[in-house]
Write a protein that holds these residues in place. Sequence first.
Motif, PDB file in Angstrom:
ATOM      1  N   GLU A  72      17.219   9.686  34.672  1.00  0.00           N
ATOM      2  CA  GLU A  72      17.319  10.776  33.693  1.00  0.00           C
ATOM      3  C   GLU A  72      17.768  12.081  34.336  1.00  0.00           C
ATOM      4  OE1 GLU A  72      14.525  12.889  30.251  1.00  0.00           O
ATOM      5  OE2 GLU A  72      13.757  11.232  31.481  1.00  0.00           O
ATOM      6  N   ASP A  78      20.072   2.638  25.075  1.00  0.00           N
ATOM      7  CA  ASP A  78      19.763   3.813  24.256  1.00  0.00           C
ATOM      8  C   ASP A  78      19.873   5.041  25.161  1.00  0.00           C
ATOM      9  OD1 ASP A  78      18.820   5.755  22.588  1.00  0.00           O
ATOM     10  OD2 ASP A  78      16.816   4.881  22.329  1.00  0.00           O
ATOM     11  N   LYS A 111      20.211   8.151  24.544  1.00  0.00           N
ATOM     12  CA  LYS A 111      19.481   9.359  24.132  1.00  0.00           C
ATOM     13  C   LYS A 111      18.072   9.380  24.715  1.00  0.00           C
ATOM     14  CE  LYS A 111      22.018   9.966  19.795  1.00  0.00           C
ATOM     15  NZ  LYS A 111      21.917  10.036  18.314  1.00  0.00           N
ATOM     16  N   ASN A 112      17.461   8.212  24.779  1.00  0.00           N
ATOM     17  CA  ASN A 112      16.098   8.129  25.308  1.00  0.00           C
ATOM     18  C   ASN A 112      16.060   7.556  26.727  1.00  0.00           C
ATOM     19  OD1 ASN A 112      14.687   9.033  22.885  1.00  0.00           O
ATOM     20  ND2 ASN A 112      15.388   7.107  21.974  1.00  0.00           N
ATOM     21  N   HIS A 113      17.242   7.323  27.283  1.00  0.00           N
ATOM     22  CA  HIS A 113      17.365   6.801  28.643  1.00  0.00           C
ATOM     23  C   HIS A 113      16.619   5.476  28.827  1.00  0.00           C
ATOM     24  CE1 HIS A 113      17.797  11.259  28.896  1.00  0.00           C
ATOM     25  NE2 HIS A 113      18.895  10.907  29.572  1.00  0.00           N
ATOM     26  N   LYS A 114      16.796   4.587  27.842  1.00  0.00           N
ATOM     27  CA  LYS A 114      16.127   3.293  27.876  1.00  0.00           C
ATOM     28  C   LYS A 114      17.141   2.153  27.830  1.00  0.00           C
ATOM     29  CE  LYS A 114      11.888   4.875  25.579  1.00  0.00           C
ATOM     30  NZ  LYS A 114      11.009   4.685  24.400  1.00  0.00           N
ATOM     31  N   ASN A 116      11.207   8.004  32.039  1.00  0.00           N
ATOM     32  CA  ASN A 116      12.642   8.130  32.192  1.00  0.00           C
ATOM     33  C   ASN A 116      13.336   6.863  32.623  1.00  0.00           C
ATOM     34  OD1 ASN A 116      11.502   8.092  34.671  1.00  0.00           O
ATOM     35  ND2 ASN A 116      12.559   9.918  35.488  1.00  0.00           N
ATOM     36  N   SER A 129      12.891  -1.683  27.435  1.00  0.00           N
ATOM     37  CA  SER A 129      12.291  -1.495  26.127  1.00  0.00           C
ATOM     38  C   SER A 129      11.233  -2.550  25.868  1.00  0.00           C
ATOM     39  CB  SER A 129      13.376  -1.553  25.040  1.00  0.00           C
ATOM     40  OG  SER A 129      12.811  -1.301  23.786  1.00  0.00           O
TER      41      SER A 129
END
Length: 505
Positions: A225, A244, A246-249, A281, A285
């Motif tokens: 991140e 993803d 946006k969520n660093h996943k 970070n 998932s």
Amino acid sequence: MLKKLRVALASVFLLGLTWLFLDFTGTAQLWFGWMAKLQFLPAVLAVNVGVVVLLVALTIIFGRIYCSVICPLGVFQDIVSWISAKAHTKQKAGRFNYSPNHKILRISVLVVFVIALLAGAGSFVQILAPYSAFGRMVTMLLQPLYMLANNFFAYLAERYDSYAFYSVNVWMRSLPVLIIASVTFVVLVILAWMHGRTYCNNICPVGTVLGALSHRSLFGIRIDETKCNGCSLCSRNCKAAAIDFKNHKVDLSRCVDCFDCIEKCKKQAITYSLAKKPSGNVTSSAKDIKQPTRRAFLTATAAVTVGAALKAQEKTTDGGFAAILDKEVIKRQTKIVPPGAISLRNMAQHCTGCQLCVSECPNGVLRPSGGLLDMMQPVASYERGYCRPECTRCSDVCPAGAIKPFAADHEEAKAIKASTKIGRAVWVEKNCIPLTDGKNCGNCARHCPSGAITMVPSDPNNPKSLKIPVVNDEQCIGCGACENLCPARPFSAIYVEGIEVHRTL
């Protein structure tokens, strides 16, 4: 470097397995037969514990490497997706987007798949099995073209007195299976062209099982991140829709370790590395694939383990002036399955319909069944050849345990195969040439490899009367030599009826 290594290994597997299905000489089996035995579902059905443990360990440690390297259908989809990316010149920055994990769909398909497998609904199982789908496409769509090319080279070689090639008959083994293979090809191409790995991560039961193992794999794609600038290049180039940004996943249950994201990231924020302690970070998932999926995998694996348009060349005779009618396919009350299948039940429980035995059969005996429940599974029919007692090719190549090897020693295997009863010959009086044409024949008795047919006078009171065949059922192995070589047309005067359970004479 990781991507280049993955592409190189995937290319080897794809080319090797493709040639395995195309080749009709048996040469490819010597070099690449082991690749078929590395396929996940056939290994589970064959109870090949070593291979299953290897693939499970590989997935737990490295993630879904199997799907991007070993599985030929996955590699095929990657090629289609790559061609699509080259065609979309206006979207060089990427054309995919992150999408949520469709857990309910994936688990539902897996549960139905396992139920169908245990219930013996082979048609449904074989349509969804990835390795089988690939084999079916190659055998039904590509092998006829390969054989036509071979025949062309055989024609040229003959003109120069060379026997480097030999011509083979090209024929349509099954119209229903050809249609299924064509539809499968079109659907997969469309899905891979537009959405990348949609089939693998939403439908494929093997992908769901391996995804349950890989969502916490030791190695996986990680996002730093602190380095990420939110450009979304990784997400837009992830054909598994697993990132993803946006969520660093990264959803490791869907990530197939293609390493495209690592190559596209300009900030070196993405790495393929060991898992760290849970943090906000860098994560896979875990919420996307919860414990029920792991239980579904264990249940499915345990259940499976326990449940363990081309015309043929016209034949001629009399110097090539008189055409011989093609034989009609016999409607048998009980189908004939290859020696080594043990029984109809064993075939139904283990066969994935990959068509490898069909493509490898050198005698033109095996073809896909057109039945509703056993569609795409191999059955024997003797219009174009017979099952030679010394041939063990189908049992040598089967990766799923549907056709088991007779013995480790090849000579011993041939001896056992030659005494394995897979059917019984039945004489049809109304078609027999001595009775219909008033001429001596005896072709069936002359060519019976087990000596099960004897010619006796048609009139018991007249020893000089024309002779007709009598079958010794205890000696007949059901190889089909009598049916294939019977000169009666269009229906043979003698044919083979299958039996439920094979036995050794």
